[in-house]
Scaffold this motif. Structure first.
Motif, short mmCIF file in Angstrom:
data_model
loop_
_atom_site.label_atom_id
_atom_site.label_comp_id
_atom_site.label_asym_id
_atom_site.label_seq_id
_atom_site.Cartn_x
_atom_site.Cartn_y
_atom_site.Cartn_z
N LEU A 7 0.86 -1.18 0.00
CA LEU A 7 0.00 0.00 0.00
C LEU A 7 0.90 1.23 0.00
N ILE A 31 -1.35 -1.24 -4.24
CA ILE A 31 -2.52 -0.37 -4.19
C ILE A 31 -1.98 1.03 -3.94
N SER A 33 -3.65 4.05 -4.40
CA SER A 33 -4.60 5.03 -3.87
C SER A 33 -5.88 4.27 -3.51
N TYR A 34 -6.70 4.89 -2.70
CA TYR A 34 -7.95 4.24 -2.30
C TYR A 34 -9.13 4.98 -2.89
N ASP A 35 -9.90 4.26 -3.71
CA ASP A 35 -11.06 4.86 -4.38
C ASP A 35 -12.36 4.20 -3.96
N HIS A 39 -10.80 -4.50 -1.72
CA HIS A 39 -9.59 -5.25 -2.01
C HIS A 39 -9.48 -6.51 -1.17
N PHE A 59 -7.88 4.59 5.47
CA PHE A 59 -8.17 3.27 4.92
C PHE A 59 -7.20 2.24 5.47
#
Length: 216
Positions: A7, A31, A33-35, A39, A59
């Protein structure tokens, strides 16, 4: 093939990890970025997670309980040595912390350390045992309470029985301190372990460091 979950928004980090990934026969899933994507399917195949604290921290922090339940080891990459103690306390599972900008060698050492620990549940040397799941030591069958840092130090010594460990090695492996760090913390914690285990277990090698006496 098992997966190393990474991450981080930094695409150079997987490059630094390339040799360690190959040595441990791991592929990786980054990963960046977190959208809002789920996951969770990646978690089930993971053998190790690497979390850069520059990633979307809300996140990352929310998935820590999930990874902890899976008993997944985590390598944190943080921006400052001031954050190391906080991160070590934040995750109760197997973890290590490195500061951003560390070398590929240091990352590889930390990954190897965590992956080795994930396959162990009990270290035994003579009458002394160390449970790597609940972080408890036992001597002659009686539980010896340890602080987290005492556990980390004893773990390193028990992984290297009868081997001379310099103060710098112990600081690097048990505290993640950079080379050249000057502190008396190793000696203080060795003294505490001796009070709990008995003086015969840890020998002082004058001017060099310490070793665990496997014949105690």
């Amino acid at each position: 093939m098992a997966v190393c979950l990474i991450l981080t928004p930094d695409h150079n980090l997987p490059v630094l990890m390339e040799t360690a990934l190959e040595d441990n026969q791991l592929t990786f899933q980054q990963i960046s970025s977190y959208d809002g994507t789920d996951h969770s399917n990646v978690f089930s195949d993971a053998a190790l997670a690497v979390i850069d604290t520059h990633f979307a921290w809300k996140f990352a922090r929310n998935i820590l309980p999930v990874l902890e339940k899976m008993n997944l080891p985590i390598l944190f990459i943080c921006s400052s040595s001031e954050n190391q103690k906080h991160l070590l306390k934040l995750y109760r599972g197997k973890c290590a912390v490195l500061v951003n900008g560390c070398s590929s060698l240091r990352i590889g050492e930390a990954m190897n350390y965590l992956l080795e620990r994930s396959n162990e549940t009990l270290l035994t040397i003579g009458r002394l045992q160390l449970n790597t799941t609940n972080h408890q030591a036992a001597l002659n069958g009686s539980v010896i309470p340890l602080t987290l840092q005492e556990y980390r130090l004893l773990y390193i010594l028990m992984r290297n029985p009868n081997a001379l460990m310099t103060r710098e090695e112990l600081l690097r492996k048990a505290w993640n301190c950079p080379p050249g760090c000057i502190t008396r913390t190793v000696d203080i914690h060795i003294g505490r372990l001796r009070k709990k285990l008995g003086t015969q277990w840890i020998e002082t090698v004058h001017c060099f460091g310490y070793r665990l006496n496997a014949m105690a």
